[in-house]
Design a protein around this motif. Structure first.
Motif, PDB file in Angstrom:
ATOM      1  N   ARG A   1       4.099  10.984  -7.496  1.00  9.07           N
ATOM      2  CA  ARG A   1       4.839  10.226  -6.487  1.00  9.07           C
ATOM      3  C   ARG A   1       3.955   9.108  -5.950  1.00  9.07           C
ATOM      4  O   ARG A   1       2.793   9.335  -5.636  1.00  9.07           O
ATOM      5  CB  ARG A   1       5.288  11.133  -5.338  1.00  9.07           C
ATOM      6  CG  ARG A   1       6.335  12.163  -5.748  1.00  9.07           C
ATOM      7  CD  ARG A   1       6.767  13.036  -4.568  1.00  9.07           C
ATOM      8  NE  ARG A   1       7.870  13.894  -4.929  1.00  9.07           N
ATOM      9  CZ  ARG A   1       9.155  13.554  -4.845  1.00  9.07           C
ATOM     10  NH1 ARG A   1       9.475  12.347  -4.358  1.00  9.07           N
ATOM     11  NH2 ARG A   1      10.108  14.379  -5.201  1.00  9.07           N
ATOM     12  N   ILE A   2       4.524   7.930  -5.842  1.00  8.53           N
ATOM     13  CA  ILE A   2       3.833   6.773  -5.270  1.00  8.53           C
ATOM     14  C   ILE A   2       4.672   6.272  -4.106  1.00  8.53           C
ATOM     15  O   ILE A   2       5.831   5.893  -4.285  1.00  8.53           O
ATOM     16  CB  ILE A   2       3.620   5.665  -6.312  1.00  8.53           C
ATOM     17  CG1 ILE A   2       2.786   6.198  -7.492  1.00  8.53           C
ATOM     18  CG2 ILE A   2       2.945   4.457  -5.679  1.00  8.53           C
ATOM     19  CD1 ILE A   2       2.633   5.224  -8.630  1.00  8.53           C
ATOM     20  N   GLY A   3       4.098   6.301  -2.931  1.00 10.91           N
ATOM     21  CA  GLY A   3       4.863   5.931  -1.737  1.00 10.91           C
ATOM     22  C   GLY A   3       6.045   6.841  -1.504  1.00 10.91           C
ATOM     23  O   GLY A   3       7.074   6.405  -0.979  1.00 10.91           O
ATOM     24  N   GLY A   4       5.898   8.113  -1.906  1.00 10.17           N
ATOM     25  CA  GLY A   4       6.967   9.091  -1.718  1.00 10.17           C
ATOM     26  C   GLY A   4       8.045   9.057  -2.782  1.00 10.17           C
ATOM     27  O   GLY A   4       8.974   9.877  -2.754  1.00 10.17           O
TER      28      GLY A   4
ATOM     29  N   GLY B   1      -4.343   3.819   1.592  1.00 12.25           N
ATOM     30  CA  GLY B   1      -5.555   3.090   1.931  1.00 12.25           C
ATOM     31  C   GLY B   1      -6.847   3.779   1.543  1.00 12.25           C
ATOM     32  O   GLY B   1      -7.930   3.226   1.760  1.00 12.25           O
ATOM     33  N   GLU B   2      -6.771   4.957   0.950  1.00 12.05           N
ATOM     34  CA  GLU B   2      -7.979   5.705   0.596  1.00 12.05           C
ATOM     35  C   GLU B   2      -8.601   5.176  -0.692  1.00 12.05           C
ATOM     36  O   GLU B   2      -7.910   4.695  -1.590  1.00 12.05           O
ATOM     37  CB  GLU B   2      -7.639   7.183   0.432  1.00 12.05           C
ATOM     38  CG  GLU B   2      -8.848   8.062   0.139  1.00 12.05           C
ATOM     39  CD  GLU B   2      -8.514   9.547   0.086  1.00 12.05           C
ATOM     40  OE1 GLU B   2      -9.438  10.357   0.256  1.00 12.05           O
ATOM     41  OE2 GLU B   2      -7.331   9.894  -0.127  1.00 12.05           O
ATOM     42  N   PHE B   3      -9.923   5.280  -0.780  1.00  9.97           N
ATOM     43  CA  PHE B   3     -10.664   4.952  -2.000  1.00  9.97           C
ATOM     44  C   PHE B   3     -11.037   6.273  -2.655  1.00  9.97           C
ATOM     45  O   PHE B   3     -11.954   6.953  -2.228  1.00  9.97           O
ATOM     46  CB  PHE B   3     -11.926   4.153  -1.653  1.00  9.97           C
ATOM     47  CG  PHE B   3     -12.489   3.359  -2.807  1.00  9.97           C
ATOM     48  CD1 PHE B   3     -12.630   3.916  -4.076  1.00  9.97           C
ATOM     49  CD2 PHE B   3     -12.895   2.042  -2.633  1.00  9.97           C
ATOM     50  CE1 PHE B   3     -13.155   3.188  -5.130  1.00  9.97           C
ATOM     51  CE2 PHE B   3     -13.425   1.295  -3.674  1.00  9.97           C
ATOM     52  CZ  PHE B   3     -13.555   1.867  -4.926  1.00  9.97           C
ATOM     53  N   MET B   4     -10.305   6.631  -3.706  1.00 13.24           N
ATOM     54  CA  MET B   4     -10.494   7.904  -4.403  1.00 13.24           C
ATOM     55  C   MET B   4     -11.204   7.670  -5.725  1.00 13.24           C
ATOM     56  O   MET B   4     -10.809   6.809  -6.517  1.00 13.24           O
ATOM     57  CB  MET B   4      -9.155   8.587  -4.662  1.00 13.24           C
ATOM     58  CG  MET B   4      -9.225   9.843  -5.514  1.00 13.24           C
ATOM     59  SD  MET B   4     -10.124  11.211  -4.733  1.00 13.24           S
ATOM     60  CE  MET B   4      -8.912  11.721  -3.506  1.00 13.24           C
TER      61      MET B   4
ATOM     62  N   GLY C   1      -7.814  -2.835   2.443  1.00 13.55           N
ATOM     63  CA  GLY C   1      -7.211  -1.565   2.851  1.00 13.55           C
ATOM     64  C   GLY C   1      -6.193  -1.027   1.868  1.00 13.55           C
ATOM     65  O   GLY C   1      -5.289  -0.272   2.242  1.00 13.55           O
ATOM     66  N   THR C   2      -6.319  -1.410   0.595  1.00 12.98           N
ATOM     67  CA  THR C   2      -5.354  -0.992  -0.428  1.00 12.98           C
ATOM     68  C   THR C   2      -5.767   0.341  -1.047  1.00 12.98           C
ATOM     69  O   THR C   2      -6.952   0.548  -1.344  1.00 12.98           O
ATOM     70  CB  THR C   2      -5.252  -2.058  -1.530  1.00 12.98           C
ATOM     71  OG1 THR C   2      -4.941  -3.316  -0.931  1.00 12.98           O
ATOM     72  CG2 THR C   2      -4.178  -1.707  -2.549  1.00 12.98           C
TER      73      THR C   2
ATOM     74  N   MET D   1       0.841  -1.200   0.000  1.00 11.02           N
ATOM     75  CA  MET D   1       0.000   0.000   0.000  1.00 11.02           C
ATOM     76  C   MET D   1       0.873   1.246   0.000  1.00 11.02           C
ATOM     77  O   MET D   1       1.968   1.226   0.542  1.00 11.02           O
ATOM     78  CB  MET D   1      -0.924   0.016   1.211  1.00 11.02           C
ATOM     79  CG  MET D   1      -1.945  -1.109   1.243  1.00 11.02           C
ATOM     80  SD  MET D   1      -3.085  -0.921   2.625  1.00 11.02           S
ATOM     81  CE  MET D   1      -1.964  -1.198   3.995  1.00 11.02           C
ATOM     82  N   ALA D   2       0.334   2.321  -0.599  1.00 12.29           N
ATOM     83  CA  ALA D   2       1.129   3.548  -0.681  1.00 12.29           C
ATOM     84  C   ALA D   2       0.238   4.729  -0.997  1.00 12.29           C
ATOM     85  O   ALA D   2      -0.791   4.586  -1.665  1.00 12.29           O
ATOM     86  CB  ALA D   2       2.204   3.397  -1.752  1.00 12.29           C
ATOM     87  N   ALA D   3       0.645   5.896  -0.512  1.00  7.86           N
ATOM     88  CA  ALA D   3      -0.028   7.135  -0.888  1.00  7.86           C
ATOM     89  C   ALA D   3       0.377   7.516  -2.308  1.00  7.86           C
ATOM     90  O   ALA D   3       1.468   7.168  -2.773  1.00  7.86           O
ATOM     91  CB  ALA D   3       0.337   8.237   0.085  1.00  7.86           C
ATOM     92  N   ILE D   4      -0.515   8.230  -2.996  1.00  7.35           N
ATOM     93  CA  ILE D   4      -0.242   8.702  -4.355  1.00  7.35           C
ATOM     94  C   ILE D   4      -0.378  10.214  -4.367  1.00  7.35           C
ATOM     95  O   ILE D   4      -1.394  10.749  -3.913  1.00  7.35           O
ATOM     96  CB  ILE D   4      -1.218   8.070  -5.370  1.00  7.35           C
ATOM     97  CG1 ILE D   4      -1.072   6.545  -5.375  1.00  7.35           C
ATOM     98  CG2 ILE D   4      -0.982   8.639  -6.771  1.00  7.35           C
ATOM     99  CD1 ILE D   4      -2.096   5.833  -6.242  1.00  7.35           C
TER     100      ILE D   4
END
Length: 391
Positions: free
Chosen positions: A62-65, A30-33, A185-186, A1-4
């Motif tokens: 950026r994906i996962g920073g 983990g957000e559903f956008m 939670g992805t 999982m990672a922030a975008i």
């Protein structure tokens, strides 16, 4: 999982016009956008840039920073589910799900274990030996989802995955996707033009118009506080009533009644202006069904009903009215942009299913004036939310 993270992302093609124009968006781990908007708004292009199928003209992703602008799709560890399923017809369900693991040269025992785990999660265990041609549309889409899940990707990307399904199956699959995303939670980015999917699935919804981000908020915030006329017209079914509104003496003159200027709007700054008032069908009621204590919180008025629609669990009344040419032209242009049929000006009123109002009847209605929005016809801005004064 990672922030975008999307930072001032731009995409231009050969003609120089931006298909995506300076979009910045933070998608939490983990957000559903949801990315939503009418055809041609740039939502699929944005998704394809995230996964690496489209080059970025300007900006940064950026994906996962980690900056991924120059990374190939296979290096980003993202799983994508397409509208057309993209299954291999000659492979079984098992091998279709296992395909990413075979490419990664995982040992057979791991492949079997992970495919069976995913198949059980998606209720596909009885279908593992079948070919895609032996499956229904919903089953094929679950196989495509299984192929994405089995990878343990950093994020899932869905490109209008339900648009090939019938209405009943779409509703079922929406529930399955929502349940699955909460379980895993992805981080998920989901593109759709269907606002029902957007409002029921997303933690947040990003509304796009001609490549530009209009508003990103929770479904409730979009519905209750649209920042502009476009978002107000796009979100909601039936759509928001967009009515001509003349301000005079601190009052807003609507086609059917006169109400106070709503809270958050300075009466002096809009005095004498012709504006557009927004009121959702659900903000109206048959006055006979409104409790006495609630009546004084709104405004009652009488109008002649042209058409009624009774749908069992809900009912609607349609009341025609006259609209100035400039307001009518703008509302019709918005309807055309939103792929909706532009009808003659009519007020849509949501009624209690028990209401006995009939077509052609002069009836008494109630409107919750506290829920009214005022929009500037020139800029489309919601005047209650706009930081700039409107002259």
């Amino acid at each position: 999982m990672a922030a975008i993270e999307l930072i001032n992302v731009v995409k231009r093609y050969g003609d120089g016009e931006p298909a995506v124009n300076n979009v910045s968006l933070d998608i939490a781990d983990g957000e559903f956008m949801i990315l939503v908007g009418p055809s041609g708004c740039g939502k699929s292009t944005l998704l394809r840039m995230i996964v690496g199928l489209e080059d970025i003209t300007e900006g940064e992703i950026r994906i996962g920073g980690v900056r991924v602008n120059e990374m190939a799709p296979r290096e980003r560890n993202l799983a994508m589910v397409f509208q057309n399923y993209a299954l291999y017809p000659h492979l079984t369900v098992f091998e279709n799900i296992a395909f990413p693991l075979r490419l990664a040269k995982r040992p057979d025992h791991e492949v079997t274990e992970r495919v069976e785990h995913v198949a059980e999660m998606l209720e596909l265990k009885e279908l593992l030996r079948r070919k895609p041609s032996q499956l229904s549309g919903g089953q094929r889409q679950r196989v495509a989802m299984g192929r994405a899940i089995v990878r343990d990707a950093q994020a899932f990307l869905f490109d209008e995955p339900l648009s090939n399904l019938d209405a009943k199956l779409r509703g079922q699959m929406r529930t399955e996707i929502s349940r699955l995303q909460r379980r895993l939670g992805t981080t998920t980015v989901y593109v759709t033009h269907d606002q029902t999917e957007a409002m029921t699935l997303g933690d947040r919804v990003a509304v796009l118009r001609k490549g530009t981000l209009q508003q990103c908020a929770t479904p409730r915030e979009l519905y209750e506080n649209p920042v502009n006329l476009f978002v107000a017209g796009f979100i909601g079914a039936p759509p928001m009533n967009l009515l001509p509104a003349r301000v005079s003496g601190g009052q807003v003159e609507l086609p059917f009644c006169t109400v106070p200027v709503p809270q958050g709007v300075d009466p002096d700054e809009v005095e004498g202006r012709l504006l557009i008032a927004g009121l959702r069908p659900g903000h109206f009621e048959d006055a006979e069904y409104v409790e006495a204590g609630k009546l004084e919180l709104g405004q009652t008025f009488e109008a002649t009903v042209d058409v009624t629609e009774w749908l069992g669990n809900e009912q609607f009344a349609y009341v025609p009215y006259e609209s100035p040419p400039e307001i009518r032209a703008q509302v019709e242009a918005l309807a055309q942009e939103l792929d909706m049929e532009a009808a003659h000006p009519q007020l849509i009123i949501s009624l209690d299913p028990a209401s006995r109002i009939q077509e052609g009847q002069r009836a008494r209605f109630w409107v919750d004036v506290r829920r009214m929005h005022l929009f500037d016809p020139r800029t489309g801005a919601n005047l209650a939310l706009s930081s700039a004064a409107v002259s």
